[in-house]
Design an enzyme around this catalytic site. Structure first.
Site, mmCIF file in Angstrom:
data_model
loop_
_atom_site.group_PDB
_atom_site.id
_atom_site.type_symbol
_atom_site.label_atom_id
_atom_site.label_comp_id
_atom_site.label_asym_id
_atom_site.label_seq_id
_atom_site.Cartn_x
_atom_site.Cartn_y
_atom_site.Cartn_z
ATOM 1 N N ASP A 171 -21.577 -4.591 -33.723
ATOM 2 C CA ASP A 171 -21.099 -3.600 -32.760
ATOM 3 C C ASP A 171 -21.184 -4.235 -31.375
ATOM 4 O OD1 ASP A 171 -20.994 -0.160 -32.907
ATOM 5 O OD2 ASP A 171 -20.995 -1.170 -30.957
ATOM 6 N N SER A 229 -10.117 3.233 -39.661
ATOM 7 C CA SER A 229 -10.358 3.635 -38.272
ATOM 8 C C SER A 229 -9.050 3.931 -37.538
ATOM 9 C CB SER A 229 -11.199 2.592 -37.549
ATOM 10 O OG SER A 229 -10.613 1.316 -37.629
ATOM 11 N N ASP A 254 -6.168 3.386 -44.672
ATOM 12 C CA ASP A 254 -5.938 4.826 -44.509
ATOM 13 C C ASP A 254 -5.142 5.127 -43.243
ATOM 14 O OD1 ASP A 254 -6.424 7.576 -45.292
ATOM 15 O OD2 ASP A 254 -7.877 7.718 -43.653
ATOM 16 N N GLU A 259 2.684 6.372 -38.065
ATOM 17 C CA GLU A 259 2.452 7.280 -39.187
ATOM 18 C C GLU A 259 3.478 8.406 -39.156
ATOM 19 O OE1 GLU A 259 -1.672 8.474 -39.063
ATOM 20 O OE2 GLU A 259 -2.362 6.428 -39.497
ATOM 21 N N HIS A 282 -3.868 8.691 -44.152
ATOM 22 C CA HIS A 282 -4.774 9.142 -43.082
ATOM 23 C C HIS A 282 -5.535 10.408 -43.510
ATOM 24 C CE1 HIS A 282 -5.415 8.810 -38.487
ATOM 25 N NE2 HIS A 282 -6.499 9.263 -39.078
ATOM 26 N N ILE A 283 -6.192 10.299 -44.662
ATOM 27 C CA ILE A 283 -6.919 11.465 -45.194
ATOM 28 C C ILE A 283 -8.427 11.242 -45.185
ATOM 29 C CG2 ILE A 283 -5.118 12.428 -46.691
ATOM 30 C CD1 ILE A 283 -6.665 10.740 -48.965
ATOM 31 N N GLY A 284 -8.868 10.198 -44.464
ATOM 32 C CA GLY A 284 -10.310 9.896 -44.441
ATOM 33 C C GLY A 284 -11.139 11.122 -44.110
ATOM 34 N N GLY A 285 -10.669 11.902 -43.150
ATOM 35 C CA GLY A 285 -11.458 13.053 -42.705
ATOM 36 C C GLY A 285 -10.951 14.366 -43.274
HETATM 37 N N1 LIG Z 1 -9.387 7.960 -41.300
HETATM 38 C C1 LIG Z 1 -9.688 9.112 -40.749
HETATM 39 O O1 LIG Z 1 -9.233 10.166 -41.153
HETATM 40 C C2 LIG Z 1 -10.660 9.131 -39.612
HETATM 41 C C3 LIG Z 1 -11.466 10.258 -39.390
HETATM 42 C C4 LIG Z 1 -12.409 10.220 -38.349
HETATM 43 C C5 LIG Z 1 -12.493 9.097 -37.518
HETATM 44 N N2 LIG Z 1 -11.654 8.045 -37.742
HETATM 45 C C6 LIG Z 1 -11.735 6.832 -36.899
HETATM 46 O O2 LIG Z 1 -12.916 6.113 -37.260
HETATM 47 C C7 LIG Z 1 -13.332 5.320 -36.163
HETATM 48 C C8 LIG Z 1 -14.826 5.439 -35.978
HETATM 49 O O3 LIG Z 1 -15.185 6.784 -35.699
HETATM 50 P P1 LIG Z 1 -16.666 7.132 -35.178
HETATM 51 O O4 LIG Z 1 -16.747 8.624 -35.039
HETATM 52 O O5 LIG Z 1 -17.661 6.418 -35.984
HETATM 53 O O6 LIG Z 1 -16.586 6.464 -33.719
HETATM 54 P P2 LIG Z 1 -17.793 6.087 -32.749
HETATM 55 O O7 LIG Z 1 -17.222 6.115 -31.393
HETATM 56 O O8 LIG Z 1 -18.999 6.915 -33.066
HETATM 57 O O9 LIG Z 1 -18.141 4.577 -33.165
HETATM 58 C C9 LIG Z 1 -17.337 3.484 -32.859
HETATM 59 C C10 LIG Z 1 -18.253 2.281 -32.685
HETATM 60 O O10 LIG Z 1 -17.439 1.106 -32.590
HETATM 61 C C11 LIG Z 1 -18.029 0.266 -31.600
HETATM 62 N N3 LIG Z 1 -16.988 -0.669 -31.149
HETATM 63 C C12 LIG Z 1 -15.922 -0.402 -30.351
HETATM 64 N N4 LIG Z 1 -15.150 -1.490 -30.235
HETATM 65 C C13 LIG Z 1 -15.741 -2.455 -30.986
HETATM 66 C C14 LIG Z 1 -15.395 -3.790 -31.273
HETATM 67 N N5 LIG Z 1 -14.282 -4.351 -30.792
HETATM 68 N N6 LIG Z 1 -16.226 -4.505 -32.072
HETATM 69 C C15 LIG Z 1 -17.360 -3.938 -32.580
HETATM 70 N N7 LIG Z 1 -17.724 -2.671 -32.332
HETATM 71 C C16 LIG Z 1 -16.913 -1.928 -31.553
HETATM 72 C C17 LIG Z 1 -18.549 1.212 -30.551
HETATM 73 O O11 LIG Z 1 -19.526 0.619 -29.743
HETATM 74 C C18 LIG Z 1 -19.103 2.343 -31.424
HETATM 75 O O12 LIG Z 1 -20.457 2.136 -31.766
HETATM 76 C C19 LIG Z 1 -12.510 5.787 -34.967
HETATM 77 O O13 LIG Z 1 -11.481 4.852 -34.736
HETATM 78 C C20 LIG Z 1 -11.917 7.097 -35.425
HETATM 79 O O14 LIG Z 1 -10.670 7.359 -34.805
HETATM 80 C C21 LIG Z 1 -10.762 8.022 -38.771
#
Ligand SMILES: NC(=O)c1ccc[n+]([C@@H]2O[C@H](COP(=O)([O-])OP(=O)(O)OC[C@H]3O[C@@H](n4cnc5c(N)ncnc54)[C@H](O)[C@@H]3O)[C@@H](O)[C@H]2O)c1
Length: 403
Positions: A171, A229, A254, A259, A282-285
């Site tokens: 991170d 993500s 996902d 999209e 995109h159904i992760g959540g």
């Molecule tokens: N697929 C889905 O349906 C779905 C659902 C919810 C969230 N998401 C996505 O999942 C991702 C994570 O969500 P979250 O709630 O854990 O976010 P979060 O903000 O809690 O965590 C993201 C982490 O990534 C770190 N980070 C940022 N850029 C970085 C890099 N280049 N290298 C290493 N670390 C880095 C940040 O410091 C942070 O700790 C987001 O992109 C969110 O949009 C997708």
């Protein structure tokens, strides 16, 4: 009486939570267009939407009673946030309510890819018996590399360890390692060690294209890759090459740079029709449980704002975590431009009317300042008027009487 309008089939517990604080709630299954929305918002204090209702400057300008908008989803792109802030309308979303759902999908995919379940399943559906252990592994003991150790990354870390996986993570921010997880000093160090690489970073603009050919090249032979993500982070054309050449053993994706907007729309990607690649829309959540959590969470936030002025986790106003005012005190909140002297002017008004301050909290965020003040006597109409007249004032709310 607080009036709330919930659109777009928000989970029923969103309505129940608002009714529990005495709100009169109207629900509607679809989204509304700008004109319909303006009409529907007359006399409405709280609006609940999902992703299809667009809140424009015009909507905000024509909804004088509106105090808060709940986005019962993750994204808030559908809302003109500066317009909402400019009118003192607080916006809340549900950034964490679907964390567990994403973690469980990632885990399911990690196991499915490591056992090459997708291929076994396809072969059997095609009428071909393919019983072999070739390329199939247990996940126990394998090294899971989590890139982005935030809400989702940390929870995945804990659950993966329970399955006997060795977790390493990278991170860019300083993060506490949970359980036996090990922090890697660089992304490259993680890629060299991990059997499974999974991306859970946020979608900040600087992350666009963060995972490309050079990163895939550093991954171990036979490793698998997951992205749940954001789509624009990864060079999928290159991922295709790695799968076709069989250097990587599989992938689960996902999220995509483009999209489709609606249910049933056509979809295309360079990752279609590849072996051991799981594609999901995109159904992760997207689970019933996440919808339920979102309903409670967002209604709780807008409810606390309208009752107590609490703004913690608001996406557009300075965050103040405050409970109900102490019995016998009277609260008002003052949202203003973040310029010198406003707080002094607020307190001058109170001193002129002889109101004793029992508690006061200030937060600032960008060009906004937000102060909550509890006083020992009700705010008089004259004092309220004087607070409104302070230069830089955006909105004053007296939470025990006039608004
Ligand atoms: N697929 C889905 O349906 C779905 C659902 C919810 C969230 N998401 C996505 O999942 C991702 C994570 O969500 P979250 O709630 O854990 O976010 P979060 O903000 O809690 O965590 C993201 C982490 O990534 C770190 N980070 C940022 N850029 C970085 C890099 N280049 N290298 C290493 N670390 C880095 C940040 O410091 C942070 O700790 C987001 O992109 C969110 O949009 C997708």
């Amino acid at each position: 009486m607080i009036k709330a309008l919930l659109l777009e089939s928000i989970h029923p517990n969103g309505k129940e939570s608002l009714e529990a604080i005495g709100a009169e709630v109207t629900t509607q299954s679809g989204a509304l267009d700008e004109e319909e929305l303006i009409e529907a918002l007359q006399g409405v204090h709280l609006l609940g939407i999902r992703s299809k209702t667009h809140i424009t400057q015009r909507v905000i300008d024509n909804a004088p009673d509106l105090k808060a908008i709940g986005a019962y989803c993750i994204g808030t792109n559908q809302i003109d946030l500066p317009a909402a802030s400019g009118a003192g309308v607080a916006v809340f979303n549900a950034p964490f309510s679907n964390t567990r759902s994403v973690v469980e999908l990632a885990l399911a995919e990690i196991i499915a890819l490591t056992r090459r379940l997708t291929e076994k399943d396809k072969a059997l559906h095609a009428g071909r018996w393919d019983k072999s252990a070739q390329g199939a592994h247990e996940v126990r003991g394998r090294v899971l590399g989590i890139v982005g150790y935030g809400n989702i990354g940390t929870q995945l870390s804990v659950v993966a360890e329970a399955l006997g996986m060795q977790v390493i993570f990278y991170d860019t921010a300083e993060k506490l390692a949970l359980g036996n997880a090990k922090r890697m000093g660089s992304l490259d160090a993680l890629l060299e060690k991990a059997d499974i690489v999974t991306l859970h970073v946020d979608g900040r603009p600087g992350n666009a294209g963060m995972f490309g050919a050079a990163h895939f090249a550093k991954m171990k032979d036979g490793a698998v890759f997951l992205n749940l993500s954001r789509g624009f982070l990864v060079d999928y054309a290159h991922l295709r090459k790695e799968i076709v050449s069989e250097r990587l053993a599989g992938a689960a994706v996902d999220v995509f740079p483009e999209e489709p907007k609606s249910q049933g729309d056509p979809f295309d990607s360079e990752l279609r029709d590849l072996p051991n690649v799981i594609l999901t829309p995109h159904i992760g959540g997207s689970t019933q449980e996440a919808q339920e959590n979102i309903g409670y969470f967002v209604s709780g936030k807008v409810g606390d704002f309208v009752q107590y002025g609490a703004t913690d986790l608001s996406v557009n106003l300075p965050n103040l975590a405050i409970d109900a005012p102490r019995y016998g005190t009277f609260r008002f909140t003052h949202l203003h431009q973040n310029v010198p002297g406003v707080l002094a002017n607020v307190n001058n008004v109170l001193s002129e009317v002889g109101a004793n301050i029992e508690a006061q909290m200030l937060a600032t965020f960008g060009d906004l300042g937000y102060v909550s003040t509890d006083i020992g006597s009700p705010l008089t109409p004259e004092a309220l008027q004087a607070l409104h007249s302070i230069e830089g004032t955006i909105r004053v709310r007296s939470l025990n009487g006039a608004h």
